[in-house]
Write a protein that holds these residues in place. Structure first.
Motif, PDB file in Angstrom:
ATOM      1  N   PRO A  45       0.848  -1.183   0.000  1.00 46.13           N
ATOM      2  CA  PRO A  45       0.000   0.000   0.000  1.00 46.13           C
ATOM      3  C   PRO A  45       0.887   1.238   0.000  1.00 46.13           C
ATOM      4  CG  PRO A  45       0.165  -0.891   2.207  1.00 46.13           C
ATOM      5  CD  PRO A  45       0.889  -1.858   1.302  1.00 46.13           C
ATOM      6  N   VAL A  46       0.470   2.280  -0.642  1.00 48.88           N
ATOM      7  CA  VAL A  46       1.193   3.542  -0.595  1.00 48.88           C
ATOM      8  C   VAL A  46       0.591   4.392   0.507  1.00 48.88           C
ATOM      9  CG1 VAL A  46       1.729   5.680  -1.815  1.00 48.88           C
ATOM     10  CG2 VAL A  46       1.787   3.506  -3.043  1.00 48.88           C
ATOM     11  N   ILE A  47       1.365   4.617   1.544  1.00 53.76           N
ATOM     12  CA  ILE A  47       0.952   5.500   2.631  1.00 53.76           C
ATOM     13  C   ILE A  47       2.128   6.418   2.905  1.00 53.76           C
ATOM     14  CG2 ILE A  47       0.139   5.674   5.010  1.00 53.76           C
ATOM     15  CD1 ILE A  47      -0.859   2.787   4.757  1.00 53.76           C
ATOM     16  N   ALA A  48       2.033   7.650   2.478  1.00 52.76           N
ATOM     17  CA  ALA A  48       3.149   8.578   2.601  1.00 52.76           C
ATOM     18  C   ALA A  48       2.603   9.981   2.826  1.00 52.76           C
ATOM     19  CB  ALA A  48       4.037   8.528   1.357  1.00 52.76           C
ATOM     20  N   PHE A  49       3.527  10.918   3.012  1.00 50.49           N
ATOM     21  CA  PHE A  49       3.115  12.298   3.234  1.00 50.49           C
ATOM     22  C   PHE A  49       4.112  13.233   2.591  1.00 50.49           C
ATOM     23  CE2 PHE A  49       2.893  16.311   5.547  1.00 50.49           C
ATOM     24  CZ  PHE A  49       1.531  16.567   5.498  1.00 50.49           C
ATOM     25  N   ASP A  50       3.583  14.259   1.941  1.00 51.83           N
ATOM     26  CA  ASP A  50       4.405  15.297   1.334  1.00 51.83           C
ATOM     27  C   ASP A  50       3.802  16.629   1.739  1.00 51.83           C
ATOM     28  OD1 ASP A  50       5.243  17.323  -0.711  1.00 51.83           O
ATOM     29  OD2 ASP A  50       6.303  15.619  -1.563  1.00 51.83           O
ATOM     30  N   ALA A  51       4.628  17.511   2.304  1.00 55.46           N
ATOM     31  CA  ALA A  51       4.110  18.781   2.800  1.00 55.46           C
ATOM     32  C   ALA A  51       3.446  19.601   1.706  1.00 55.46           C
ATOM     33  CB  ALA A  51       5.241  19.582   3.446  1.00 55.46           C
ATOM     34  N   ASP A  52       3.871  19.420   0.458  1.00 59.12           N
ATOM     35  CA  ASP A  52       3.323  20.201  -0.644  1.00 59.12           C
ATOM     36  C   ASP A  52       2.051  19.589  -1.216  1.00 59.12           C
ATOM     37  OD1 ASP A  52       5.486  22.209  -0.853  1.00 59.12           O
ATOM     38  OD2 ASP A  52       6.699  20.471  -1.359  1.00 59.12           O
ATOM     39  N   LYS A  53       1.882  18.269  -1.074  1.00 58.20           N
ATOM     40  CA  LYS A  53       0.772  17.589  -1.733  1.00 58.20           C
ATOM     41  C   LYS A  53      -0.235  16.976  -0.767  1.00 58.20           C
ATOM     42  CE  LYS A  53       3.726  16.272  -5.653  1.00 58.20           C
ATOM     43  NZ  LYS A  53       4.256  15.129  -6.431  1.00 58.20           N
ATOM     44  N   GLY A  54       0.170  16.780   0.489  1.00 55.86           N
ATOM     45  CA  GLY A  54      -0.719  16.193   1.463  1.00 55.86           C
ATOM     46  C   GLY A  54      -0.452  14.716   1.686  1.00 55.86           C
ATOM     47  N   LEU A  55      -1.419  14.027   2.272  1.00 55.13           N
ATOM     48  CA  LEU A  55      -1.308  12.593   2.541  1.00 55.13           C
ATOM     49  C   LEU A  55      -1.491  11.812   1.246  1.00 55.13           C
ATOM     50  CD1 LEU A  55      -1.132  10.299   4.676  1.00 55.13           C
ATOM     51  CD2 LEU A  55      -3.633  10.366   4.766  1.00 55.13           C
ATOM     52  N   GLN A  56      -0.585  10.878   1.001  1.00 60.67           N
ATOM     53  CA  GLN A  56      -0.637  10.057  -0.206  1.00 60.67           C
ATOM     54  C   GLN A  56      -1.142   8.661   0.150  1.00 60.67           C
ATOM     55  OE1 GLN A  56       3.165   9.140  -1.922  1.00 60.67           O
ATOM     56  NE2 GLN A  56       2.318   8.515  -3.900  1.00 60.67           N
ATOM     57  N   TYR A  57      -2.010   8.107  -0.692  1.00 61.23           N
ATOM     58  CA  TYR A  57      -2.511   6.761  -0.473  1.00 61.23           C
ATOM     59  C   TYR A  57      -2.718   6.092  -1.831  1.00 61.23           C
ATOM     60  CZ  TYR A  57      -6.934   9.154  -1.490  1.00 61.23           C
ATOM     61  OH  TYR A  57      -7.913   9.904  -2.078  1.00 61.23           O
ATOM     62  N   GLY A  58      -2.568   4.783  -1.863  1.00 58.48           N
ATOM     63  CA  GLY A  58      -2.709   4.047  -3.111  1.00 58.48           C
ATOM     64  C   GLY A  58      -2.026   2.697  -3.001  1.00 58.48           C
ATOM     65  N   ALA A  59      -1.456   2.214  -4.112  1.00 54.00           N
ATOM     66  CA  ALA A  59      -0.788   0.921  -4.126  1.00 54.00           C
ATOM     67  C   ALA A  59       0.365   0.950  -5.108  1.00 54.00           C
ATOM     68  CB  ALA A  59      -1.771  -0.189  -4.507  1.00 54.00           C
ATOM     69  N   LEU A  60       1.386   0.162  -4.815  1.00 51.40           N
ATOM     70  CA  LEU A  60       2.526   0.057  -5.722  1.00 51.40           C
ATOM     71  C   LEU A  60       3.002  -1.389  -5.756  1.00 51.40           C
ATOM     72  CD1 LEU A  60       5.447  -0.290  -4.034  1.00 51.40           C
ATOM     73  CD2 LEU A  60       4.981   2.086  -3.471  1.00 51.40           C
ATOM     74  N   LEU A  61       3.768  -1.693  -6.789  1.00 51.33           N
ATOM     75  CA  LEU A  61       4.365  -3.018  -6.928  1.00 51.33           C
ATOM     76  C   LEU A  61       5.806  -2.860  -7.407  1.00 51.33           C
ATOM     77  CD1 LEU A  61       4.223  -6.118  -7.029  1.00 51.33           C
ATOM     78  CD2 LEU A  61       3.367  -5.906  -9.389  1.00 51.33           C
ATOM     79  N   ASN A  62       6.748  -3.320  -6.585  1.00 51.82           N
ATOM     80  CA  ASN A  62       8.150  -3.429  -6.972  1.00 51.82           C
ATOM     81  C   ASN A  62       8.441  -4.872  -7.370  1.00 51.82           C
ATOM     82  OD1 ASN A  62       9.850  -0.900  -6.500  1.00 51.82           O
ATOM     83  ND2 ASN A  62       8.692  -1.011  -4.585  1.00 51.82           N
ATOM     84  N   ILE A  63       9.085  -5.062  -8.495  1.00 53.97           N
ATOM     85  CA  ILE A  63       9.487  -6.394  -8.928  1.00 53.97           C
ATOM     86  C   ILE A  63      10.987  -6.359  -9.217  1.00 53.97           C
ATOM     87  CG2 ILE A  63       9.130  -8.271 -10.565  1.00 53.97           C
ATOM     88  CD1 ILE A  63       6.428  -7.041 -11.247  1.00 53.97           C
ATOM     89  N   TYR A  64      11.752  -7.168  -8.485  1.00 51.68           N
ATOM     90  CA  TYR A  64      13.195  -7.248  -8.680  1.00 51.68           C
ATOM     91  C   TYR A  64      13.553  -8.639  -9.197  1.00 51.68           C
ATOM     92  CZ  TYR A  64      13.287  -3.126  -5.652  1.00 51.68           C
ATOM     93  OH  TYR A  64      13.078  -1.878  -5.097  1.00 51.68           O
ATOM     94  N   ASP A  65      14.389  -8.686 -10.219  1.00 48.79           N
ATOM     95  CA  ASP A  65      14.903  -9.950 -10.745  1.00 48.79           C
ATOM     96  C   ASP A  65      16.392 -10.012 -10.427  1.00 48.79           C
ATOM     97  OD1 ASP A  65      15.696 -12.161 -12.143  1.00 48.79           O
ATOM     98  OD2 ASP A  65      15.359 -11.298 -14.133  1.00 48.79           O
ATOM     99  N   PHE A  66      16.777 -10.859  -9.464  1.00 48.64           N
ATOM    100  CA  PHE A  66      18.180 -10.971  -9.060  1.00 48.64           C
ATOM    101  C   PHE A  66      18.914 -12.084  -9.801  1.00 48.64           C
ATOM    102  CE2 PHE A  66      16.229  -8.989  -5.257  1.00 48.64           C
ATOM    103  CZ  PHE A  66      17.006  -7.833  -5.209  1.00 48.64           C
TER     104      PHE A  66
END
Length: 445
Positions: A45-66
């Motif tokens: 889940p995306v849960i973050a904060f930016d003083a210029d934009k406000g509270l951020q919410y959503g979803a992300l997916l990181n995929i790493y191939d090692f």
């Protein structure tokens, strides 16, 4: 806020624990990193904060191939997908792909972004030449922007895997308009509704933003440059130099609405003061225009060649923390970041490599060549419009450095995924609030 960050960390640990990876050398877990192999999935889940934009919410997916793990902690290829929203009205959708193995001896990075900014910051141009009045209602310093961009960048070795060539193609479409007053004023009492002109509208009336450009435009550009890179590890370097020089060429015959040419010089260095624990890192960045013209809708764009997508201009988390987003804009702009990074604890949790860190930093920016702010509106020097122009613009000033300083906290997971919390305070009240909080991912550079 604290609850949101706790949830993010908890889910991060859980998802990485069940990721499809092979672990090597478990008997050495207390002494060194667990080497990762195969595919690592990180849906979050995306849960973050930016003083210029406000509270951020959503979803992300990181995929790493090692791969077979022989290059760990550097992945062979990686994907990043994000859909998120901010409480101040921004919607954003990101897709990036970065690979070192699809084309032999060439690193390829592609990215596509869609950002709808319902209330984008607009404080004018040339730094301190644009007077900022914090007591005004926030809609006065806002406009609405829809931005789509796509790029494909390629990097190849020239010498000893330290000196590289860079080349790529970039396309963007920016559409600007005044903020939606009906939406902003909805539910407010009459005494609190914003009914006047915004600064963006005034810049159009004064002739600073031309009628031909006020709604935005298209960019179709070729980028090329050189890079020198001796970093020990890309995601969290502790030693080395990373320097770039590149140019963006956006002529009309490629499809650009307005031709422009821009260049960027970047120098970053990482100095290990206490090996594996304390690093001093700094970045010097200069972005300039060739000639005396730059479309106003391009000035807020901070360009990158490589796996990162282009971002908003100077001010905010990715450039100059503590300074209002897009506060520092001009034909030529320079900025700097200097910080101490201290990794004070390393441990394994749920078969993951974890480190905790603190940082202290100083950020700053300055306009070195001004955008033309001369008055081109109707009426003479005695008109009300010209008097209002003089209230908000003072061309007798020269811009000085916009400084901010602060500190932060880092949580690193398998060295590539880094949760970042920073708090910064500007030196000058013309540059923003008393302090700005940012909760995001990754190091600044």
């Amino acid at each position: 806020m604290k609850k949101g960050l706790f949830i993010l960390l908890s889910i991060t640990f859980w998802l990485n624990a069940i990721a499809q990876e092979e672990l090597i050398a478990p008997e050495k877990q207390s002494k060194e990193d667990i080497v990762k192999k195969g595919i690592s999935l990180g849906p979050l889940p995306v849960i973050a904060f930016d003083a210029d934009k406000g509270l951020q919410y959503g979803a992300l997916l990181n995929i790493y191939d090692f791969g077979d793990g022989s290059h760990y902690p550097q992945p062979r290829q990686q994907w990043y997908i994000e859909t998120s929203w901010y409480t101040k009205g921004t919607q954003q959708y990101f897709l990036t792909y970065d690979t070192r193995h699809l084309i032999p001896d060439v690193r390829m990075s592609v990215a596509s972004t869609v950002v709808f900014d319902k209330a984008m910051d607009f404080y004018g141009y040339n730094g301190f030449q644009a007077n900022y009045y914090p007591e005004l209602q926030s809609p006065f310093y806002r406009l609405q922007r829809f931005a789509f961009s796509a790029k494909a960048d390629f990097v190849g070795n020239i010498w000893n895997k330290k000196l590289f060539w860079q080349a790529g193609y970039y396309f963007s479409s920016y559409k600007y308009q005044n903020i939606d007053l009906a939406s902003i004023n909805k539910g407010k009492p009459e005494s609190e509704k914003f009914t006047g002109q915004t600064l963006y509208e005034k810049y159009i009336d004064w002739g600073i933003i031309s009628q031909d450009e006020k709604k935005g435009g298209l960019t179709s550009a070729i980028r090329a440059g050189l890079m020198y890179d001796t970093r020990d590890f890309e995601a969290s370097p502790a030693r080395g130099i990373w320097a770039e020089a590149n140019i963006t060429m956006a002529p009309k015959f490629l499809g650009s609405t307005n031709s422009y040419y821009r260049y960027m010089l970047i120098f970053r260095q990482y100095l290990p003061l206490v090996p594996d624990h304390l690093t001093f890192a700094y970045r010097l960045d200069y972005q300039g225009s060739i000639g005396n013209y730059l479309p106003y809708y391009i000035m807020p764009v901070f360009s990158n060649i490589g796996k990162e997508y282009d971002r908003d201009g100077i001010g905010g988390y990715r450039t100059v923390r503590g300074i209002m987003r897009d506060r520092v804009q001009g034909l030529d702009v320079g900025f700097l970041n200097a910080e101490f990074r201290w990794k004070f604890m390393r441990f394994h949790l749920l078969k993951q490599n974890i480190y905790l860190g603190l940082n202290a930093f100083l950020d700053g920016a300055v306009v070195t060549r001004n955008y033309d702010l001369s008055y081109r509106g109707t009426g003479d020097e005695n008109s009300d419009m010209f008097k209002e122009y003089k209230k908000y613009i003072d061309t007798t000033k020269s811009d000085g450095f916009h400084f901010a300083s602060g500190g932060g906290f880092r949580i690193g997971i398998n060295q590539n995924f880094i949760i970042a919390v920073d708090y910064a305070v500007p030196f000058n009240k013309q540059d923003g609030k008393k302090g700005s909080l940012y909760i995001n991912t990754g190091f600044l550079f």
